[in-house]
Scaffold this motif. Structure first.
Motif, mmCIF file in Angstrom:
data_model
loop_
_atom_site.group_PDB
_atom_site.id
_atom_site.type_symbol
_atom_site.label_atom_id
_atom_site.label_comp_id
_atom_site.label_asym_id
_atom_site.label_seq_id
_atom_site.Cartn_x
_atom_site.Cartn_y
_atom_site.Cartn_z
ATOM 1 N N LEU A 87 -19.465 70.835 17.331
ATOM 2 C CA LEU A 87 -20.087 72.179 17.798
ATOM 3 C C LEU A 87 -19.872 73.491 16.736
ATOM 4 O O LEU A 87 -18.596 73.678 16.368
ATOM 5 N N THR A 88 -20.979 74.066 16.258
ATOM 6 C CA THR A 88 -20.695 75.021 15.247
ATOM 7 C C THR A 88 -21.907 75.731 14.985
ATOM 8 O O THR A 88 -23.126 75.203 15.412
ATOM 9 N N PRO A 89 -22.069 76.958 14.921
ATOM 10 C CA PRO A 89 -23.056 77.873 14.695
ATOM 11 C C PRO A 89 -24.143 77.600 13.531
ATOM 12 O O PRO A 89 -25.021 77.753 13.500
ATOM 13 N N ILE A 131 -24.174 70.773 15.992
ATOM 14 C CA ILE A 131 -25.173 71.247 17.043
ATOM 15 C C ILE A 131 -24.831 72.632 17.329
ATOM 16 O O ILE A 131 -23.269 72.897 17.389
ATOM 17 N N SER A 132 -25.521 73.604 17.547
ATOM 18 C CA SER A 132 -25.192 74.886 17.756
ATOM 19 C C SER A 132 -26.095 75.224 19.080
ATOM 20 O O SER A 132 -27.121 74.720 19.358
ATOM 21 N N ILE A 133 -25.559 76.094 20.030
ATOM 22 C CA ILE A 133 -26.335 76.278 21.256
ATOM 23 C C ILE A 133 -27.231 77.427 21.049
ATOM 24 O O ILE A 133 -27.921 77.994 22.086
ATOM 25 N N GLY A 134 -27.363 78.308 20.015
ATOM 26 C CA GLY A 134 -28.359 79.500 19.912
ATOM 27 C C GLY A 134 -27.668 80.314 19.034
ATOM 28 O O GLY A 134 -26.713 80.149 18.400
ATOM 29 N N TYR A 136 -26.247 83.364 18.289
ATOM 30 C CA TYR A 136 -25.225 84.199 18.827
ATOM 31 C C TYR A 136 -23.907 83.572 18.467
ATOM 32 O O TYR A 136 -23.688 82.381 17.965
ATOM 33 N N VAL A 137 -22.906 84.198 18.407
ATOM 34 C CA VAL A 137 -21.694 83.990 17.704
ATOM 35 C C VAL A 137 -20.528 83.963 18.999
ATOM 36 O O VAL A 137 -20.550 84.753 19.737
ATOM 37 N N LEU A 138 -20.160 82.586 19.170
ATOM 38 C CA LEU A 138 -19.101 82.446 20.300
ATOM 39 C C LEU A 138 -17.570 82.421 19.390
ATOM 40 O O LEU A 138 -17.519 82.151 18.170
ATOM 41 N N SER A 139 -16.641 82.567 20.129
ATOM 42 C CA SER A 139 -15.446 82.515 19.607
ATOM 43 C C SER A 139 -14.937 81.158 19.354
ATOM 44 O O SER A 139 -13.881 80.926 18.655
ATOM 45 N N GLY A 140 -15.422 80.203 20.098
ATOM 46 C CA GLY A 140 -15.095 78.801 19.971
ATOM 47 C C GLY A 140 -16.032 77.798 20.449
ATOM 48 O O GLY A 140 -16.820 78.365 21.086
ATOM 49 N N GLY A 141 -16.024 76.438 20.331
ATOM 50 C CA GLY A 141 -17.005 75.761 20.764
ATOM 51 C C GLY A 141 -16.991 75.316 22.197
ATOM 52 O O GLY A 141 -17.757 74.594 22.714
ATOM 53 N N ALA A 144 -19.904 76.091 24.409
ATOM 54 C CA ALA A 144 -21.065 75.600 23.798
ATOM 55 C C ALA A 144 -20.917 73.982 24.444
ATOM 56 O O ALA A 144 -21.905 73.139 24.854
#
Ligand code: 6GU
Length: 226
Positions: A87-89, A131-134, A136-141, A144
């Motif tokens: 899981l990665t942006p 895979i990214s879920i969209g 925008y930036v999350l602090s971690g996977g 996601a």
């Protein structure tokens, strides 16, 4: 299906995987979900899993050693071949189509990143789906992973209980859902559309289809072009 999650924060995912549809599917034996602490695979006395990037720059990078060791260990616990997912942006944006294809696999292995990212050799060596879920930036996977697990598990046979199927829902047919109403018929002056009270199933189906199309045209015209 078996889903393994490699994470530095299993405490974020465990309650999620024990509640609602996912929790019930787990109890019913429809899915087995195992969260593994990545830090248990650190090899130095500080239990490091990340380090400074070669070439300089901000943040920290997830190291190869703990990730390769954890993936190989977890894969050895079950003979079914695992579909590896990072899981990665930087990944391909998750869609219902991808969710449907993942729901057919016997086993998923999800790796959650943190910090600035993964050592590139993790991706080159383990060849996971990214895979990214969209956008925008999350602090971690982990959030996601929760999204991915929810979307996949609800498609597994039996997960939604007595419902006929999940495929009349938004995105399955490239249309958003029509508006829904329940009791009471009138609330603070707002009324349920008469057609829904008419008992005429043909007219109701026609109205719902029209509403779904109008809503999709107004909110997500991109879905109609597909
Ligand atoms: Cl999978 N990870 C992170 N860190 N941020 C994201 C994401 C994933 N998907 C969207 N943003």
């Amino acid at each position: 299906m078996r889903i393994d999650v490699l994470t530095l924060f299993p405490e974020m995912l465990e309650p999620f995987c024990s509640a609602s549809i996912v929790g019930r599917a787990r109890k019913a034996g429809i899915v087995e979900i195992v969260c593994t602490q990545l830090r248990d695979f650190a090899t130095d006395k500080h239990k490091s899993v990340d380090d400074k990037p070669f070439g300089g720059g901000p943040g920290m990078v997830l190291m190869c050693g703990p990730v390769f060791d954890a993936v190989e260990h977890v894969e050895s616990l079950d003979p079914r071949p695992a579909t590896r997912i990072v899981l990665t942006p930087q990944g391909e944006t998750l869609t219902q189509r991808t969710v449907e294809s993942l729901a057919k696999k016997p086993r998923l292995l999800i790796v959650c990143g943190h910090y600035e990212g993964f050592d590139q050799r993790i991706l080159d060596g383990l060849r996971p789906m990214e895979i990214s879920i969209g956008d925008y930036v999350l602090s971690g996977g982990e959030p996601a992973a929760a999204v991915l697990i929810d979307a996949v598990v609800r498609l597994l046979p039996g997960a939604l209980g007595d419902r006929t199927s999940a495929d009349s829902e938004s995105f399955a047919g490239n249309l958003l859902e029509y508006p829904q109403y329940t009791r009471p018929r009138e609330f603070r002056g707002m009324c349920v559309p008469d057609v829904l009270l008419s008992g005429d199933h043909g007219r109701i189906a026609g109205w719902r289809r029209e509403q779904a199309e109008l809503r999709t045209k107004a909110r997500r015209p991109d879905l109609l072009e597909k």
